[in-house]
Scaffold this motif. Structure first.
Motif, PDB file in Angstrom:
ATOM      1  N   LEU A 137       0.831  -1.207   0.000  1.00 47.41           N
ATOM      2  CA  LEU A 137       0.000   0.000   0.000  1.00 47.41           C
ATOM      3  C   LEU A 137       0.868   1.260   0.000  1.00 47.41           C
ATOM      4  CD1 LEU A 137      -2.734  -1.224   2.477  1.00 47.41           C
ATOM      5  CD2 LEU A 137      -3.033  -0.801   0.021  1.00 47.41           C
ATOM      6  N   HIS A 138       1.972   1.236   0.737  1.00 49.68           N
ATOM      7  CA  HIS A 138       2.899   2.365   0.768  1.00 49.68           C
ATOM      8  C   HIS A 138       3.418   2.675  -0.633  1.00 49.68           C
ATOM      9  CE1 HIS A 138       6.995   4.096   1.179  1.00 49.68           C
ATOM     10  NE2 HIS A 138       6.400   4.856   2.074  1.00 49.68           N
ATOM     11  N   ASP A 139       3.703   1.640  -1.403  1.00 50.01           N
ATOM     12  CA  ASP A 139       4.244   1.817  -2.755  1.00 50.01           C
ATOM     13  C   ASP A 139       3.179   2.203  -3.781  1.00 50.01           C
ATOM     14  OD1 ASP A 139       6.735   1.179  -1.765  1.00 50.01           O
ATOM     15  OD2 ASP A 139       6.694  -0.899  -2.491  1.00 50.01           O
ATOM     16  N   GLU A 140       1.933   1.817  -3.534  1.00 51.76           N
ATOM     17  CA  GLU A 140       0.886   2.005  -4.535  1.00 51.76           C
ATOM     18  C   GLU A 140       0.009   3.234  -4.336  1.00 51.76           C
ATOM     19  OE1 GLU A 140      -1.371  -1.632  -4.546  1.00 51.76           O
ATOM     20  OE2 GLU A 140       0.168  -2.705  -5.673  1.00 51.76           O
ATOM     21  N   LEU A 141      -0.096   3.731  -3.106  1.00 53.24           N
ATOM     22  CA  LEU A 141      -1.054   4.796  -2.808  1.00 53.24           C
ATOM     23  C   LEU A 141      -0.363   6.019  -2.221  1.00 53.24           C
ATOM     24  CD1 LEU A 141      -3.845   2.674  -1.066  1.00 53.24           C
ATOM     25  CD2 LEU A 141      -3.852   3.534  -3.417  1.00 53.24           C
ATOM     26  N   PRO A 142      -1.011   7.174  -2.310  1.00 49.41           N
ATOM     27  CA  PRO A 142      -0.504   8.342  -1.590  1.00 49.41           C
ATOM     28  C   PRO A 142      -0.472   8.037  -0.084  1.00 49.41           C
ATOM     29  CG  PRO A 142      -2.200   8.988  -3.169  1.00 49.41           C
ATOM     30  CD  PRO A 142      -2.198   7.486  -3.112  1.00 49.41           C
ATOM     31  N   PRO A 143       0.385   8.727   0.674  1.00 48.96           N
ATOM     32  CA  PRO A 143       0.621   8.369   2.079  1.00 48.96           C
ATOM     33  C   PRO A 143      -0.623   8.242   2.956  1.00 48.96           C
ATOM     34  CG  PRO A 143       2.249   9.959   1.358  1.00 48.96           C
ATOM     35  CD  PRO A 143       1.262   9.821   0.238  1.00 48.96           C
ATOM     36  N   TRP A 144      -1.507   9.228   2.943  1.00 44.85           N
ATOM     37  CA  TRP A 144      -2.685   9.136   3.811  1.00 44.85           C
ATOM     38  C   TRP A 144      -3.581   7.976   3.377  1.00 44.85           C
ATOM     39  CZ3 TRP A 144      -4.015  10.503   8.454  1.00 44.85           C
ATOM     40  CH2 TRP A 144      -5.328  10.274   8.859  1.00 44.85           C
ATOM     41  N   GLU A 145      -3.786   7.824   2.084  1.00 49.92           N
ATOM     42  CA  GLU A 145      -4.627   6.736   1.578  1.00 49.92           C
ATOM     43  C   GLU A 145      -4.040   5.369   1.931  1.00 49.92           C
ATOM     44  OE1 GLU A 145      -5.680   7.208  -2.572  1.00 49.92           O
ATOM     45  OE2 GLU A 145      -5.888   9.364  -2.276  1.00 49.92           O
TER      46      GLU A 145
END
Length: 186
Positions: free
Chosen positions: A81-89
């Motif tokens: 998720l860290h690699d795929e999404l903006p930080p808050w998302e």
């Protein structure tokens, strides 16, 4: 972890057997509880009892492998998720997954935690692994998340939310998660 005690890597067929045993044990422990006969695990996994006992000489070793596998999946999701999404998302998505994990695996997690000593190498490894994974998300959300929030705080909040909404409707669960997320915002 497969092969952790040996000096050479597992053969491909041995790794497949190991993974089948762990997946089958996870399913059977969830469905039938911790007392499921290990011979049933071997039979359903399609391996002989000797193969099961070669990988897992005791029931506790099998519990540890299942627990470690569960934690690895949850921790790995944080990095994805860290690699795929903006930080808050990414943080929001992972926290939602953690809450779902707690709700769906409560019975299995209880069995596993009761069977594994909290001072064991496996339990300690799993705690560190989760803290590091959620720490990546918290660090990535710096400036978006309250500066006094650390990874272990997020882990506790997710676990607490999961326990609180186990018997609630999905809407109630979402509302609790939204409240937590609002409280985490800078």
């Amino acid at each position: 972890m497969p092969g952790a005690d040996s000096e050479r890597p597992m053969r491909a067929d041995a790794r497949r057997n190991y993974e089948r045993i762990v997946a089958t044990a996870k399913d059977l422990f969830t469905a039938q509880g911790a007392d499921v006969p290990l011979d049933d695990v071997a039979k359903k996994a399609g391996v002989g009892a000797g193969t099961l006992y070669r990988h897992f000489p005791t029931r506790e070793k099998l519990f540890e492998a299942v627990y470690r596998d569960e934690i690895e999946v949850l921790a790995d999701r944080a990095y994805v998720l860290h690699d795929e999404l903006p930080p808050w998302e990414a943080l929001e998505a992972w926290l939602g997954e953690q809450v779902t994990w707690v709700v769906e695996r409560h019975k299995l997690a209880t069995i596993l935690k009761e069977s594994i000593d909290s001072g064991s190498e496996t339990f300690q490894y799993c705690q560190v692994r989760l803290r590091e994974a959620v720490g990546v998300l918290v660090d990535g959300a710096a400036g978006l998340i309250r500066p006094d929030v650390a990874g272990p705080d997020v882990l506790r909040l997710g676990h607490g939310a999961g326990m609180a909404v186990r018997n609630c409707s999905p809407e109630d669960g979402k509302r609790v998660l939204d409240v937590i997320l609002d409280g985490l915002r800078a």
